[in-house]
Scaffold this motif. Structure first.
Motif, PDB file in Angstrom:
ATOM      1  N   PHE A 113       1.060  -0.955   0.162  1.00  0.00           N
ATOM      2  CA  PHE A 113      -0.111  -0.101   0.176  1.00  0.00           C
ATOM      3  C   PHE A 113       0.677   1.326  -0.350  1.00  0.00           C
ATOM      4  N   ARG A 114       1.837   1.347   0.420  1.00  0.00           N
ATOM      5  CA  ARG A 114       3.253   2.588   0.843  1.00  0.00           C
ATOM      6  C   ARG A 114       3.493   3.079  -0.516  1.00  0.00           C
ATOM      7  N   TYR A 115       3.355   2.264  -1.486  1.00  0.00           N
ATOM      8  CA  TYR A 115       3.623   2.282  -2.903  1.00  0.00           C
ATOM      9  C   TYR A 115       2.579   3.144  -3.643  1.00  0.00           C
ATOM     10  N   VAL A 116       1.280   2.248  -3.457  1.00  0.00           N
ATOM     11  CA  VAL A 116       0.215   2.561  -4.463  1.00  0.00           C
ATOM     12  C   VAL A 116      -0.414   4.487  -3.478  1.00  0.00           C
ATOM     13  N   ALA A 117       0.066   4.439  -2.016  1.00  0.00           N
ATOM     14  CA  ALA A 117      -0.355   5.934  -1.488  1.00  0.00           C
ATOM     15  C   ALA A 117       0.572   7.005  -2.201  1.00  0.00           C
ATOM     16  N   TRP A 118       2.058   6.452  -1.724  1.00  0.00           N
ATOM     17  CA  TRP A 118       2.470   8.050  -2.488  1.00  0.00           C
ATOM     18  C   TRP A 118       2.139   8.111  -4.379  1.00  0.00           C
ATOM     19  N   ILE A 119       1.937   7.046  -5.194  1.00  0.00           N
ATOM     20  CA  ILE A 119       1.579   7.646  -6.621  1.00  0.00           C
ATOM     21  C   ILE A 119       0.444   8.027  -6.771  1.00  0.00           C
ATOM     22  N   GLY A 120      -1.022   7.706  -5.670  1.00  0.00           N
ATOM     23  CA  GLY A 120      -1.939   7.370  -6.265  1.00  0.00           C
ATOM     24  C   GLY A 120      -2.158   8.980  -5.373  1.00  0.00           C
ATOM     25  N   TRP A 158     -10.220  -0.780  -7.099  1.00  0.00           N
ATOM     26  CA  TRP A 158     -10.185  -2.191  -7.535  1.00  0.00           C
ATOM     27  C   TRP A 158      -9.518  -3.463  -7.691  1.00  0.00           C
ATOM     28  N   GLY A 159      -7.867  -1.690  -7.490  1.00  0.00           N
ATOM     29  CA  GLY A 159      -6.071  -3.453  -7.570  1.00  0.00           C
ATOM     30  C   GLY A 159      -6.175  -4.037  -6.342  1.00  0.00           C
ATOM     31  N   MET A 160      -6.380  -2.710  -5.619  1.00  0.00           N
ATOM     32  CA  MET A 160      -6.126  -3.136  -4.335  1.00  0.00           C
ATOM     33  C   MET A 160      -7.294  -4.521  -3.720  1.00  0.00           C
ATOM     34  N   PHE A 161      -8.165  -4.289  -3.855  1.00  0.00           N
ATOM     35  CA  PHE A 161      -9.202  -5.323  -3.776  1.00  0.00           C
ATOM     36  C   PHE A 161      -9.487  -6.477  -4.612  1.00  0.00           C
ATOM     37  N   VAL A 162      -8.625  -6.432  -5.744  1.00  0.00           N
ATOM     38  CA  VAL A 162      -7.524  -7.641  -6.552  1.00  0.00           C
ATOM     39  C   VAL A 162      -6.831  -7.923  -5.522  1.00  0.00           C
ATOM     40  N   ARG A 163      -5.919  -7.488  -5.021  1.00  0.00           N
ATOM     41  CA  ARG A 163      -4.767  -7.476  -4.357  1.00  0.00           C
ATOM     42  C   ARG A 163      -5.742  -8.838  -3.373  1.00  0.00           C
ATOM     43  N   SER A 164      -6.224  -8.403  -2.312  1.00  0.00           N
ATOM     44  CA  SER A 164      -6.725  -8.612  -1.363  1.00  0.00           C
ATOM     45  C   SER A 164      -7.409 -10.269  -1.163  1.00  0.00           C
TER      46      SER A 164
END
Length: 400
Positions: A113-120, A158-164
């Protein structure tokens, strides 16, 4: 935090080393490329005839968009690098929006999530600046920012849902694998314990029979001029002991073939304390001089496991006395009541010279100590003051 095994399977290798794509990976990558290409063509079709856009900027936009579509094939190898690059490219190219969305989605699926948080977060923070620099014709500034922000949040969600979901599947798979491994280890441990139990039974039973053979054969060798009746009696004991040893060996081999001590069909029941008188009578018939002091009023009331352990201790102690002190008088005492425990003591004087002693390894006493400990009792052995030997054991006998 992801376990390392699951993280290695869910996330691509940051160094770029990655296993070959599977058929599913190829199908997903082709779909992502076609989606990015479709958005590229749609935006290009509306961008080229636009009168307010300079031709040079259209060329740059289209070239960057086409390169972005090709860069989609790198999303598995460098997801973070591609997503960061698309933030910069997105300021110069409207046609790269499809590749940017796919890159952001890939980061959400394949990175923590840390990568998603920075880029998003960077995408959301730069949206007002982007639409201020390149406003959409016919669309209010606030509406364009809100729509783009909702699209970004939806892609990330959606991406985080797929990851989980993938993480859950991998976790269940890992848990099932661990359960299978633990079950296999438990089965192996149970098999090892069963074989150790069989080995103890083999030593306790066969050592008793074979010692009779050795003692009487040694007596015949030591006294070749013995009376005919005594030789005949010793030969009978040897024949009977050999028959019993063969029968016991057949039963033990049958247990080994069926896989456990409780699987053999038709085997003889395990001895209990009630069989102690039979054991002593058998030893007396073999020529041992035994004084039995049996003070347990009701041997049948002793728990089966305790009685079986006491029987095996007496059997092994008598076997040792017959091997190492042939011809000596043996005293066997058995006392105990519920609550106080069961005490078994066997003593013998120093060995005489009637027959040569039988060599031993001492493993029997070690096995008896282990047996007594496993039942919650204790066993001590050693020489006495007059040079004899004593085995003393105490086993728990709880009140009913």
């Amino acid at each position: 935090m992801l376990p390392s095994a699951l993280a290695g399977e869910l996330d691509p290798d940051p160094t770029g080393r990655r296993p070959r794509r599977t058929a599913r990976d190829w199908a997903v990558d082709v779909c992502c490329f076609l989606l990015a290409l479709l958005l590229f063509l749609g935006i290009t079709a509306s961008l080229v005839p636009h009168p307010d856009v300079p031709g040079a900027l259209v060329v740059v936009d289209v070239v960057l968009g086409a390169l972005s579509c090709l860069a989609v094939w790198l999303r598995r190898r460098w997801p973070v690098g591609l997503a960061v690059a698309m933030i910069v490219v997105g300021f110069l190219s409207d046609t790269s929006v499809g590749a940017a969305v796919i890159a952001l989605f890939t980061v959400a699926v394949h990175r923590p999530f840390r990568y998603v948080a920075w880029i998003g977060g960077a995408d959301l923070a730069l949206l007002p600046l982007y639409y201020w620099w390149r406003p959409e014709s016919g669309v209010p500034f606030a509406g364009a920012v809100v729509f783009a922000a909702l699209l970004t949040v939806s892609v990330v969600g959606w991406g985080m849902f797929v990851r989980s979901k993938r993480l859950l599947v991998l976790s269940l798979r890992d848990r099932a694998h661990r359960a299978e491994t633990e079950a296999r280890l438990r089965a192996e441990q149970a098999q090892r314990l069963a074989r150790e139990e069989i080995a103890r039974e083999m030593h306790d039973v066969l050592a008793h029979r074979l010692t009779l053979l050795s003692v009487h054969a040694g007596a015949l060798e030591f006294r070749p001029d013995a009376p005919r009746e005594e030789v005949a009696r010793a030969a009978g004991v040897i024949r009977e002991s050999a028959h019993e040893a063969l029968q016991d060996l057949r039963e033990i081999i049958g247990v080994l073939r069926t896989g456990g001590p409780h699987d053999a069909a038709g085997g003889r029941p395990q001895p209990t304390l009630a069989a102690l008188d039979t054991l002593v009578a058998e030893c007396r018939e073999a020529g041992m001089e035994i004084t039995l002091d049996h003070r347990v009023a009701d041997p049948a009331a002793v728990p089966a496991s305790v009685g079986r352990t006491a029987y095996r201790i007496a059997q092994e102690a008598l076997t040792n006395a017959r091997k190492h002190a042939p011809g000596s008088a043996v005293t066997l005492r058995l006392t105990g009541t519920p609550g106080d425990g069961l005490t078994l003591t066997l003593t013998n004087p120093p060995p005489g010279t009637e027959a040569p002693p039988v060599p031993g390894s001492g493993q029997g006493l070690i096995g008896l100590t282990e047996r007594a400990t496993l039942t919650g009792g204790r066993l001590h052995h050693g020489t006495t003051a007059d040079g004899g030997f004593e085995v003393r054991s105490w086993l728990p006998w709880d009140q009913a």
